[in-house]
Design a protein around this motif. Structure first.
Motif, PDB file in Angstrom:
ATOM      1  N   ARG A   1       0.904  -0.997  -0.058  1.00 15.45           N
ATOM      2  CA  ARG A   1      -0.083   0.023  -0.142  1.00 15.45           C
ATOM      3  C   ARG A   1       0.805   1.163  -0.007  1.00 15.45           C
ATOM      4  O   ARG A   1       2.173   1.222   0.291  1.00 15.45           O
ATOM      5  CB  ARG A   1      -0.742   0.023   1.282  1.00 15.45           C
ATOM      6  N   ARG A   2       0.268   2.402  -0.332  1.00  9.98           N
ATOM      7  CA  ARG A   2       1.019   3.533  -0.101  1.00  9.98           C
ATOM      8  C   ARG A   2       1.737   3.781   1.393  1.00  9.98           C
ATOM      9  O   ARG A   2       0.877   4.007   2.194  1.00  9.98           O
ATOM     10  CB  ARG A   2       0.198   4.662  -0.589  1.00  9.98           C
TER      11      ARG A   2
ATOM     12  N   GLU B 266       6.344  -0.687  -0.717  1.00 11.61           N
ATOM     13  CA  GLU B 266       5.197   0.094  -1.719  1.00 11.61           C
ATOM     14  C   GLU B 266       5.120  -0.386  -3.266  1.00 11.61           C
ATOM     15  O   GLU B 266       6.416   0.082  -3.898  1.00 11.61           O
ATOM     16  CB  GLU B 266       5.046   1.408  -1.458  1.00 11.61           C
TER      17      GLU B 266
ATOM     18  N   ARG C 166       2.362   0.169  -6.432  1.00  7.03           N
ATOM     19  CA  ARG C 166       1.272   0.607  -6.799  1.00  7.03           C
ATOM     20  C   ARG C 166       0.337  -0.445  -7.585  1.00  7.03           C
ATOM     21  O   ARG C 166      -0.506  -0.670  -7.377  1.00  7.03           O
ATOM     22  CB  ARG C 166       1.313   1.826  -7.559  1.00  7.03           C
TER      23      ARG C 166
END
Length: 223
Positions: A48-49, A54, A56
């Motif tokens: 996730r952000r 991370e 996307r």
């Protein structure tokens, strides 16, 4: 009471068979949830952000799977999966084939629960893992899962109860189970004592599962 005894005398074998079928489908869902739903939920948490790794693109794919499958009305999802089920098993009927779409739903349900549980963990856990030089695998297995184990068991218990409920729908594709038995031999043939007996047995099974899950969860909670 005499009516219930008569039900077991006349249909006891069928009731046991139906319970075994339900147990088989639910067990298949639990295995899928643990083996695939747990890592999938963890992957969503990690990518996730602002997550540890991370990414996307990976997050979007995983998030879409979970969101779409969970949003699908289960009966329609079973019908939607018929071509895939036939391709994999050569048939769409039977307990094993019926367990296939349930497994997909189980993965999505538990993945979401896993993600939520990991998000609720104190941020200090990740800080501690970094300070000790833990890699991603060590952070997940030695820190996150250890801290979240009680919640993960509790979530799996809640998910399992949902699997029992979903399994009653699988009679439409010949999956059998106690729910299908109650409808087929109880409701449709106006044997309401038989139907209510099957319902009581289902409720009893759910209560046993819930109690066992709560006890295990409490035993693992070291806070």
């Amino acid at each position: 009471m005499n009516e219930i005894l008569d039900v077991f005398a006349e249909s006891g074998d069928k009731i046991v068979e139906a319970l075994v079928e339900t147990g088989y489908m639910v067990l298949a869902a639990i295995v899928a949830a643990v083996l695939l739903g747990l890592p999938l939920g963890t992957l969503i948490f990690l990518t996730r952000r602002g997550g540890l790794v991370e990414n996307r693109g990976v997050w979007i794919v995983a998030e879409l799977y979970v969101t779409i499958v969970r949003s699908f009305p289960f009966l329609l999802f079973v019908v939607f999966m018929i071509p895939v089920t036939r391709l994999v098993f050569g048939t769409t009927f039977g307990t094993t084939a019926a367990s296939f779409p349930l497994a997909f739903v189980a993965i999505a349900i538990y993945a979401r629960l896993v993600e939520q549980i990991l998000l609720e963990l104190p941020s200090g856990i990740l800080t501690a893992a970094r300070s000790m030089g833990a890699n991603i695998w060590q952070t997940v297995t030695k820190f996150l899962y250890v801290e979240a184990r009680s919640g993960l068991v509790y979530a799996l218990t809640s998910a399992t109860i949902s699997f029992v409920s979903y399994s009653t729908v699988l009679g439409v594709v010949g999956g059998g189970g106690i729910g299908d038995f109650a409808l087929r031999y109880g409701y449709q043939e106006y044997q309401f004592t038989l139907m209510y007996t099957a319902i009581v047995l289902t409720i009893a099974a759910v209560l046993v599962l819930q109690t066992a899950g709560h006890l295990i969860s409490r035993a693992l909670d070291k806070r």
